[in-house]
Design a protein around this motif. Structure first.
Motif, PDB file in Angstrom:
ATOM      1  N   PRO A  95       0.911  -1.730   0.240  1.00  0.00           N
ATOM      2  CA  PRO A  95       0.053  -0.029   0.289  1.00  0.00           C
ATOM      3  C   PRO A  95       1.211   1.214   0.063  1.00  0.00           C
ATOM      4  O   PRO A  95       0.234   2.209  -0.472  1.00  0.00           O
ATOM      5  N   PHE A  98       2.022   1.561  -2.873  1.00  0.00           N
ATOM      6  CA  PHE A  98       1.315   2.322  -4.349  1.00  0.00           C
ATOM      7  C   PHE A  98       0.271   3.718  -3.806  1.00  0.00           C
ATOM      8  O   PHE A  98       0.520   4.504  -5.041  1.00  0.00           O
ATOM      9  N   PHE A  99       0.164   4.230  -2.876  1.00  0.00           N
ATOM     10  CA  PHE A  99       0.237   5.342  -2.578  1.00  0.00           C
ATOM     11  C   PHE A  99       0.700   6.490  -3.160  1.00  0.00           C
ATOM     12  O   PHE A  99       1.121   7.679  -3.594  1.00  0.00           O
ATOM     13  N   ILE A 210      -8.446   2.919   4.961  1.00  0.00           N
ATOM     14  CA  ILE A 210      -8.319   2.039   3.948  1.00  0.00           C
ATOM     15  C   ILE A 210      -6.868   1.694   4.497  1.00  0.00           C
ATOM     16  O   ILE A 210      -6.825   0.393   4.217  1.00  0.00           O
ATOM     17  N   VAL A 214      -5.625  -2.606   4.645  1.00  0.00           N
ATOM     18  CA  VAL A 214      -4.946  -3.139   3.302  1.00  0.00           C
ATOM     19  C   VAL A 214      -3.842  -3.932   4.732  1.00  0.00           C
ATOM     20  O   VAL A 214      -3.533  -5.017   4.354  1.00  0.00           O
ATOM     21  N   ARG A 218      -3.399  -7.513   4.495  1.00  0.00           N
ATOM     22  CA  ARG A 218      -2.042  -8.652   4.804  1.00  0.00           C
ATOM     23  C   ARG A 218      -1.625  -9.288   5.809  1.00  0.00           C
ATOM     24  O   ARG A 218      -0.703 -10.386   5.500  1.00  0.00           O
TER      25      ARG A 218
ATOM     26  N   LEU B  21      -6.369  -2.123  -4.750  1.00  0.00           N
ATOM     27  CA  LEU B  21      -5.762  -2.751  -4.068  1.00  0.00           C
ATOM     28  C   LEU B  21      -6.386  -3.226  -2.699  1.00  0.00           C
ATOM     29  O   LEU B  21      -5.519  -4.335  -2.368  1.00  0.00           O
ATOM     30  N   SER B  25      -5.905  -7.211  -1.464  1.00  0.00           N
ATOM     31  CA  SER B  25      -5.512  -7.507  -0.548  1.00  0.00           C
ATOM     32  C   SER B  25      -6.772  -8.588   0.414  1.00  0.00           C
ATOM     33  O   SER B  25      -6.691  -9.883   0.780  1.00  0.00           O
ATOM     34  N   LYS B  28      -6.827 -12.447  -1.003  1.00  0.00           N
ATOM     35  CA  LYS B  28      -4.881 -13.402  -0.651  1.00  0.00           C
ATOM     36  C   LYS B  28      -5.452 -13.283   1.040  1.00  0.00           C
ATOM     37  O   LYS B  28      -5.220 -14.404   1.931  1.00  0.00           O
TER      38      LYS B  28
END
Lengths: 238, 43
Positions: A95, A98-99, A210, A214, A218, B21, B25, B28
């Motif tokens: 993440p 990504f950001f 968020i 995430v 994970r 995203l 996640s 998974k």
């Protein structure tokens, strides 16, 4: 802190927390973005392009914040050998990358109408690009040298060393001449009008929640993978 | 210069990007946790 070293205890907190973070984050982002797009006024100087702020600024905060998280987790992993620290650091990487990518892309799109150029090799933009490459390097290193779902000591050291870029990103607009404006929001206050500030804070908090959801997802995936691996090994031994 | 194509482009990138995203996640996590449950039942 070692109370949470037990994955079962961690999971008992993470399981109910994941949907809470995710749904409240989505609500805040959708609400803030809709307000920013359709209700908030256009800026006197930037015009309608100011509406990019509600996406660009949160991602610009979360990219470096993610790496700060990796660095803290890496220190905890190396010093206290906390079993979840390496898992958390690894969970933050994707993440975070990504950001950082979103920050670079949206910044570039905003730069075209605001500055007349898509890209400028100045301190802020270049140090942010370096951060993105650091994330890619960390993800590759963590995957190549994973130790029971956690990251290796080499990856943890890389996470700590890479943190040197964070103050550079933060101070780049002060140290060097830049097309990028100086910080408008600091701990001492804000120079942004409240009609822009509130939806911005809503989307920033929303994206932050968020991000947290995430990371938890994970981490849960990594813990489950460790459990599967251990169980398979035991079954093979029998 | 019309600013709206730039504004729209930003939101067109962030919405599916964030959705992807989250979905990746979530998938998974669910796949790994389902496998743990399956192995527990096998035992």
């Amino acid at each position: 802190m070692h109370v949470f070293a037990n994955p079962t205890k961690f999971l008992s907190i993470a399981r109910p927390l994941t949907p809470i973070l995710l749904w409240s984050g989505l609500l805040l982002v959708i609400g803030g973005a809709l307000y920013g797009l359709f209700v908030a006024p256009a800026d006197r100087l930037m015009g309608e392009t100011v509406r990019i702020i509600y996406v660009h600024v949160p991602s610009a905060w979360l990219g470096p914040a993610g790496w700060t998280g990796i660095a803290i987790c890496s220190i905890v992993q190396l010093v206290w050998r906390h079993p979840l620290a390496g898992i958390a650091a690894r969970a933050i990487a994707v993440p975070g990358a990504f950001f950082s990518a979103i920050c670079l892309i949206t910044g570039s799109i905003w730069g075209r109408p605001a500055w007349g150029t898509w890209w400028q090799w100045d301190g802020r933009l270049t140090s942010m690009l370096v951060l993105f490459f650091l994330y890619l390097g960390y993800i590759a290193l963590a995957q190549a040298s994973s130790e029971r779902g956690s990251v290796s000591r080499v990856a943890a050291i890389f996470g700590i060393v890479g943190a040197v870029n964070i103050p550079i990103i933060n101070r780049s607009v002060v140290w060097w001449n830049s097309l990028h404006q100086k910080a408008s929001i600091s701990l001492s206050g804000s120079t942004i009008d409240s009609s822009f500030l509130w939806p911005l804070l809503a989307t920033a908090l929303g994206f932050g929640l968020i991000f947290g959801a995430v990371v938890l997802m994970r981490m849960r995936a990594a813990i489950a993978e460790i459990k599967v691996e251990a169980r398979m090994r035991r079954m093979a031994d029998i | 210069m019309n600013p709206w194509p730039f504004v729209i482009a930003v939101y067109v990138i962030i919405v599916p990007g964030t959705a992807l995203l989250i979905a990746h996640s979530f998938y998974k996590m669910r796949r790994a946790e389902r496998l743990v449950d399956k192995l527990k039942k096998k035992k």
